[in-house]
Scaffold this motif. Structure first.
Motif: not given
Length: 312
Positions: A211-216
Motif C-alpha cells: 500500500i502506497l496511500s490510503t484515504n478515508t
C-alpha cells in the motif's frame, strides 16, 4: 526573467531525472499502450463499447500511443495483441468486475502479464478506479470491496512509509509529494472501496501488493494506491487522468499541482511501458490498431466525460 529561466531549467532537470532507467537496459522510445474498452450501459448501433478520451490524452501527454482493446474478442486474439503492445490500462467505469466482457478481457491480460513478467518479459499493467477494483479481485480471487461515501470528492493522499521508496513515487518532486499529502488533488468517483482492514486480512493481497496511500470517507479507511512487490502492476482508486482532461464536474481539481500530478503519474506509467520490447508484426498492423483510426464524440453535456470513443 532570470527566475523564470531557473524554474524552467529545474523542471527540465526533474523530467530528465524522472526518466532515468537502469544502465544497459534497452528502452522502447515508441511505446504503445492498450486501453481496455467496456460495455455501454444502453448500447445502440455503432455504440456498444466505449473508452473515455481522457485516458487516451493522459497517455499521449507522456509520449505513448494508444490502442483500443476491444471487448468480446477471443483469448487467442488478446494473446496476439498482448505481444504487440507495451502495457495495458484498465480504466474506470461502471462495468461489472465479475461478469462483464471488460472483466473477462482484464483477466486474460492479467494472466498473460504475470506469465510474461515471470519470464523476464517486462509488461506493465495499470488499473484506475474500476480497474483498481478489478485488480484486487483478480489477485485475491474474491470480492473484498465495501461501500464508501466517495462518489465525487477530491482528497489528499495519506502516504504510507512504503511510498517514499516505491517505484511509483520515489522520483516525484518533494514539493509535489507535500501537496499531494496536504491538498485535495486526487479525484474519487467510486462507491466501492477496498478497506485497509480487508486488505490486511487477505494473505494474497498482502503478499502481492504494498500500500502506497490510503484515504478515508470520514468513517472508513480504504486503500487508494498500490504497486505490486514483484511485478510492474499498479493501481489507483482515484483518477489521475481527470485533473488535466475532464471538466464536467466542479469537484475535479485543476490547480497547477493537480495538473502536475496528472503529468507525473502518466510519465511514470509510460516510462514503465518503455521497458517493454513488444511490437507489432508490421507497421501496417500497428497503424490499423491505433486509436487514430477512430474519432471521439463530444459528450460533456450529458456525461462524466468531455469526449468519448465509441466502438461497435
Amino acid at each position: 526573467m532570470k527566475l523564470v529561466c531557473v524554474a524552467l531549467f529545474s523542471l527540465f532537470f526533474q523530467i530528465i531525472s524522472f526518466a532515468v532507467v537502469s544502465e544497459g537496459q534497452k528502452i522502447n522510445d515508441s511505446p504503445v499502450i492498450g486501453v481496455l474498452a467496456q460495455e455501454v450501459y444502453s448500447p445502440s448501433p455503432g455504440k456498444n463499447a466505449y473508452i473515455a478520451a481522457s485516458y487516451v490524452k493522459y497517455l499521449e501527454s507522456a509520449g505513448a500511443r494508444v490502442v483500443p482493446v476491444m471487448i468480446n474478442r477471443t483469448e487467442e486474439e488478446y494473446t496476439i495483441l498482448f505481444r504487440s503492445i507495451n502495457g495495458i490500462l484498465f480504466p474506470g467505469g461502471g462495468a461489472s468486475i465479475f461478469s462483464s466482457s471488460y472483466a473477462k478481457a482484464a483477466g486474460i491480460f492479467y494472466k498473460l502479464a504475470l506469465e510474461a513478467n515471470s519470464k523476464g518479459d517486462y509488461f506493465p499493467v495499470w488499473g484506475t478506479c474500476l480497474g483498481f477494483e478489478q485488480l484486487t479481485l483478480l489477485t485475491s480471487g474474491k470480492s473484498l470491496l465495501s461501500r464508501t461515501n466517495t462518489s465525487g470528492v477530491a482528497l489528499p493522499l495519506n502516504f504510507t512509509k512504503e511510498s517514499k521508496d516505491s517505484r511509483m513515487f520515489k522520483d516525484f518532486p518533494e514539493d509535489l509529494m507535500t501537496s499531494l499529502a496536504n491538498e485535495p488533488l486526487t479525484e474519487n468517483s467510486h462507491q466501492w472501496s477496498l478497506t485497509t482492514a480487508r486488505f490486511s486480512g487477505n494473505e494474497k493481497l498482502r503478499k502481492f501488493y504494498q500500500i502506497l496511500s490510503t484515504n478515508t470517507d470520514g468513517q472508513t479507511e480504504f486503500v487508494s494506491t498500490v504497486e505490486a512487490n514483484d511485478f510492474p502492476i499498479y493501481g489507483t482508486q482515484w483518477h489521475p487522468e481527470k485533473n488535466a482532461f475532464e471538466w464536467t464536474h466542479v469537484y475535479i481539481p485543476h490547480s497547477p499541482d493537480a495538473i502536475r500530478t496528472t503529468f507525473y503519474m502518466a510519465h511514470f506509467f509510460v516510462n514503465e511501458a518503455r521497458k517493454s520490447l513488444h511490437k507489432f508484426p508490421s507497421q501496417k498492423e500497428e497503424q490499423n490498431a491505433l486509436i487514430y483510426n477512430y474519432q471521439p464524440t463530444y459528450t460533456g453535456k450529458k456525461s462524466s466525460f468531455e469526449q468519448t470513443y465509441y466502438f461497435d
